[in-house]
Design a protein around this motif. Structure first.
Motif: not given
Length: 60
Positions: A25-35
């Motif tokens: 959950t530490a991922c800084p990218y939004p759920s719609t991002s390829t990143l």
């Protein structure tokens, strides 16, 4: 969609987060991002989900 360089950086950041023991959950990218996908793939290389799997009985 991110550029190739951004995707590589996101995957590297995900791998480093996994190595530090951070939660997914530490991922800084939004759920719609390829990143986000790249980050999670990098994360999974060091912290595979198999640790959450239920072991099956071995039949011989």
């Amino acid at each position: 969609m991110g550029t190739r360089e951004q995707i590589v950086k996101a995957a590297t950041a995900g791998r480093e987060a996994g190595e530090r023991g951070e939660p997914p959950t530490a991922c800084p990218y939004p759920s719609t991002s390829t990143l986000r996908t790249a980050w999670i793939r990098g994360y999974a290389t060091t912290r595979p989900l198999s640790s959450f799997a239920v072991p099956f009985a071995r039949q011989e």
